[in-house]
Scaffold this motif. Structure first.
Motif, PDB file in Angstrom:
ATOM      1  N   SER A 103       4.862  -8.966   5.573  1.00 19.23           N
ATOM      2  CA  SER A 103       4.370 -10.103   4.811  1.00 19.23           C
ATOM      3  C   SER A 103       5.506 -10.674   3.969  1.00 19.23           C
ATOM      4  O   SER A 103       6.235  -9.939   3.303  1.00 19.23           O
ATOM      5  N   ARG A 104       5.654 -11.991   4.009  1.00 17.74           N
ATOM      6  CA  ARG A 104       6.733 -12.621   3.244  1.00 17.74           C
ATOM      7  C   ARG A 104       6.603 -12.328   1.754  1.00 17.74           C
ATOM      8  O   ARG A 104       7.598 -12.204   1.037  1.00 17.74           O
ATOM      9  N   SER A 105       5.374 -12.233   1.256  1.00 18.67           N
ATOM     10  CA  SER A 105       5.158 -11.991  -0.170  1.00 18.67           C
ATOM     11  C   SER A 105       5.469 -10.555  -0.567  1.00 18.67           C
ATOM     12  O   SER A 105       5.535 -10.242  -1.758  1.00 18.67           O
ATOM     13  N   GLU A 106       5.687  -9.664   0.431  1.00 17.20           N
ATOM     14  CA  GLU A 106       5.909  -8.248   0.130  1.00 17.20           C
ATOM     15  C   GLU A 106       7.271  -7.755   0.611  1.00 17.20           C
ATOM     16  O   GLU A 106       7.493  -6.554   0.736  1.00 17.20           O
ATOM     17  N   MET A 107       8.198  -8.655   0.837  1.00 14.07           N
ATOM     18  CA  MET A 107       9.492  -8.257   1.380  1.00 14.07           C
ATOM     19  C   MET A 107      10.240  -7.308   0.450  1.00 14.07           C
ATOM     20  O   MET A 107      10.943  -6.400   0.892  1.00 14.07           O
ATOM     21  N   ASP A 108      10.077  -7.500  -0.863  1.00 13.48           N
ATOM     22  CA  ASP A 108      10.766  -6.625  -1.813  1.00 13.48           C
ATOM     23  C   ASP A 108      10.242  -5.199  -1.750  1.00 13.48           C
ATOM     24  O   ASP A 108      10.965  -4.252  -2.097  1.00 13.48           O
ATOM     25  N   ASP A 109       8.998  -5.035  -1.315  1.00 18.41           N
ATOM     26  CA  ASP A 109       8.407  -3.695  -1.274  1.00 18.41           C
ATOM     27  C   ASP A 109       9.110  -2.783  -0.275  1.00 18.41           C
ATOM     28  O   ASP A 109       9.068  -1.560  -0.398  1.00 18.41           O
ATOM     29  N   TRP A 110       9.767  -3.376   0.734  1.00 15.45           N
ATOM     30  CA  TRP A 110      10.485  -2.569   1.723  1.00 15.45           C
ATOM     31  C   TRP A 110      11.667  -1.833   1.091  1.00 15.45           C
ATOM     32  O   TRP A 110      12.156  -0.845   1.648  1.00 15.45           O
ATOM     33  N   ASN A 111      12.130  -2.305  -0.058  1.00 17.02           N
ATOM     34  CA  ASN A 111      13.280  -1.689  -0.723  1.00 17.02           C
ATOM     35  C   ASN A 111      12.870  -0.715  -1.820  1.00 17.02           C
ATOM     36  O   ASN A 111      13.732  -0.102  -2.449  1.00 17.02           O
ATOM     37  N   ASN A 112      11.581  -0.576  -2.048  1.00 19.81           N
ATOM     38  CA  ASN A 112      11.088   0.378  -3.040  1.00 19.81           C
ATOM     39  C   ASN A 112      11.279   1.803  -2.520  1.00 19.81           C
ATOM     40  O   ASN A 112      11.051   2.085  -1.339  1.00 19.81           O
ATOM     41  N   ARG A 113      11.700   2.725  -3.390  1.00 13.87           N
ATOM     42  CA  ARG A 113      11.973   4.102  -2.956  1.00 13.87           C
ATOM     43  C   ARG A 113      10.736   4.769  -2.357  1.00 13.87           C
ATOM     44  O   ARG A 113      10.843   5.611  -1.453  1.00 13.87           O
ATOM     45  N   LEU A 114       9.540   4.392  -2.837  1.00 11.91           N
ATOM     46  CA  LEU A 114       8.316   5.006  -2.326  1.00 11.91           C
ATOM     47  C   LEU A 114       8.006   4.566  -0.902  1.00 11.91           C
ATOM     48  O   LEU A 114       7.287   5.264  -0.183  1.00 11.91           O
ATOM     49  N   PHE A 115       8.521   3.421  -0.508  1.00 12.78           N
ATOM     50  CA  PHE A 115       8.291   2.931   0.853  1.00 12.78           C
ATOM     51  C   PHE A 115       8.835   3.934   1.868  1.00 12.78           C
ATOM     52  O   PHE A 115       8.102   4.426   2.738  1.00 12.78           O
ATOM     53  N   THR A 116      10.104   4.250   1.777  1.00 14.08           N
ATOM     54  CA  THR A 116      10.710   5.208   2.697  1.00 14.08           C
ATOM     55  C   THR A 116      10.134   6.604   2.488  1.00 14.08           C
ATOM     56  O   THR A 116       9.887   7.338   3.454  1.00 14.08           O
ATOM     57  N   GLN A 117       9.893   6.963   1.245  1.00 19.03           N
ATOM     58  CA  GLN A 117       9.360   8.288   0.936  1.00 19.03           C
ATOM     59  C   GLN A 117       8.015   8.513   1.622  1.00 19.03           C
ATOM     60  O   GLN A 117       7.762   9.581   2.206  1.00 19.03           O
ATOM     61  N   ASN A 118       7.139   7.506   1.571  1.00 21.43           N
ATOM     62  CA  ASN A 118       5.808   7.678   2.160  1.00 21.43           C
ATOM     63  C   ASN A 118       5.818   7.517   3.676  1.00 21.43           C
ATOM     64  O   ASN A 118       4.954   8.088   4.353  1.00 21.43           O
ATOM     65  N   THR A 158       0.834  -1.204   0.000  1.00 25.23           N
ATOM     66  CA  THR A 158       0.000   0.000   0.000  1.00 25.23           C
ATOM     67  C   THR A 158       0.868   1.253   0.000  1.00 25.23           C
ATOM     68  O   THR A 158       0.551   2.249  -0.661  1.00 25.23           O
ATOM     69  N   LEU A 159       1.971   1.190   0.731  1.00 24.50           N
ATOM     70  CA  LEU A 159       2.850   2.358   0.844  1.00 24.50           C
ATOM     71  C   LEU A 159       3.597   2.671  -0.440  1.00 24.50           C
ATOM     72  O   LEU A 159       4.108   3.795  -0.596  1.00 24.50           O
ATOM     73  N   ILE A 160       3.699   1.716  -1.341  1.00 22.21           N
ATOM     74  CA  ILE A 160       4.434   1.989  -2.582  1.00 22.21           C
ATOM     75  C   ILE A 160       3.495   2.259  -3.751  1.00 22.21           C
ATOM     76  O   ILE A 160       3.942   2.378  -4.895  1.00 22.21           O
ATOM     77  N   GLU A 161       2.207   2.391  -3.472  1.00 17.06           N
ATOM     78  CA  GLU A 161       1.253   2.765  -4.509  1.00 17.06           C
ATOM     79  C   GLU A 161       1.326   4.267  -4.760  1.00 17.06           C
ATOM     80  O   GLU A 161       1.411   5.068  -3.826  1.00 17.06           O
ATOM     81  N   GLU A 162       1.266   4.649  -6.032  1.00 26.22           N
ATOM     82  CA  GLU A 162       1.293   6.070  -6.386  1.00 26.22           C
ATOM     83  C   GLU A 162       0.113   6.815  -5.766  1.00 26.22           C
ATOM     84  O   GLU A 162       0.199   8.012  -5.484  1.00 26.22           O
ATOM     85  N   ALA A 163      -0.993   6.099  -5.523  1.00 29.88           N
ATOM     86  CA  ALA A 163      -2.194   6.739  -4.995  1.00 29.88           C
ATOM     87  C   ALA A 163      -2.152   6.934  -3.483  1.00 29.88           C
ATOM     88  O   ALA A 163      -3.050   7.570  -2.927  1.00 29.88           O
ATOM     89  N   PHE A 164      -1.140   6.391  -2.808  1.00 35.57           N
ATOM     90  CA  PHE A 164      -1.143   6.476  -1.349  1.00 35.57           C
ATOM     91  C   PHE A 164      -1.131   7.908  -0.818  1.00 35.57           C
ATOM     92  O   PHE A 164      -1.879   8.220   0.124  1.00 35.57           O
TER      93      PHE A 164
END
Length: 251
Positions: free
Chosen positions: A123-138, A92-98
């Motif tokens: 979530s194990r299925s979302e571990m890669d999302d923690w490394n997305n730039r939008l994760f930290t940004q949001n 959810t945090l890496i969605e452009e709409a967040f």
């Protein structure tokens, strides 16, 4: 399996609330909102259905909004000092709409942001999302608006350990694995003591999964000051309220 859209239309979704307590007094620090379905048994199945139907972002943001709206719907609740913990997926945090969604929350409840804790689950299925730039940004965006951040299920995977150092969450919630049978496991006790020492000057440590009196006592002896689990209180409607079904997000 019903569609998520149908669940919205059928008033199927609601929240239960589980307290997070100070130890050993059991004084309530706040409540975690837990989404439930009248039709689908088990939140894992609910989220799996939402993911399969491409509706996880919609379900997640609607859950967050409704938890906040319901929790702060009375003057007494707004004026209390208790926190609200709301779960949110990394995806959810890496969605452009967040940011658009967060802006709606801020417009309605921005003055309450210091008492709203966004609890990010690993979530194990979302571990890669923690490394997305939008994760930290949001996450930084939420903090600029005054919201607090919690990392959930810490100890289950390695992702949150790295991010704990980089982002310093306000709350660290240790996975319930460590709370269960804590009194009889020296290894779990060593790990809990490590996190107690680490979080002393960094974050507020919460131990989940406290189900037995001897585990509560052991947690307290190790220096744990906040806990959550069936021994303290099971998930239930907020005191003095009944179940309230979801409403749509206000513009």
């Amino acid at each position: 399996m019903p569609t998520i859209t149908a669940l919205f239309a059928q008033d199927d979704l609601y929240h239960l609330f589980q307290p997070i307590c100070q130890l050993p007094s059991r004084q309530i620090l706040g409540y975690e909102a837990l989404i439930r379905s009248k039709t689908i048994a088990g939140t894992d199945k609910l989220f799996q259905a939402a993911t399969a139907q491409g509706k996880l972002f919609d379900l997640d943001t609607l859950s967050v909004y409704n938890a906040i709206a319901f929790y702060f719907s009375t003057a007494d609740r707004r004026e209390s000092n208790e926190y609200l913990f709301v779960n949110i997926f990394p995806s959810t945090l890496i969605e452009e709409a967040f940011p658009v969604f967060l802006d709606k929350v801020v417009r309605q409840y921005g003055e309450l942001s210091p008492r709203i804790v966004f609890e990010i689950n690993e979530s194990r299925s979302e571990m890669d999302d923690w490394n997305n730039r939008l994760f930290t940004q949001n996450i930084n965006l939420m903090r600029r608006h005054g919201f607090l951040i919690a990392f959930d299920d810490v100890g289950e995977g390695a992702t949150t350990l790295k991010r704990m150092i980089e982002l310093t969450p306000d709350f660290v919630k240790m996975d319930r694995f460590f709370g269960k049978n804590l009194s009889s496991s020296k290894k779990k006790q060593k790990m809990i003591k490590f996190f107690v020492d680490y979080c002393a000057d960094e974050s507020n440590l919460i131990l989940e999964g406290i189900e037995e009196p001897e585990d509560l006592l052991q947690a307290h002896n190790l220096g744990v000051t906040l806990g959550q689990g069936y021994l303290l209180t099971k998930p239930q409607p907020l005191p003095g309220t009944s179940l309230t079904v979801f409403c749509s997000i206000e513009d």
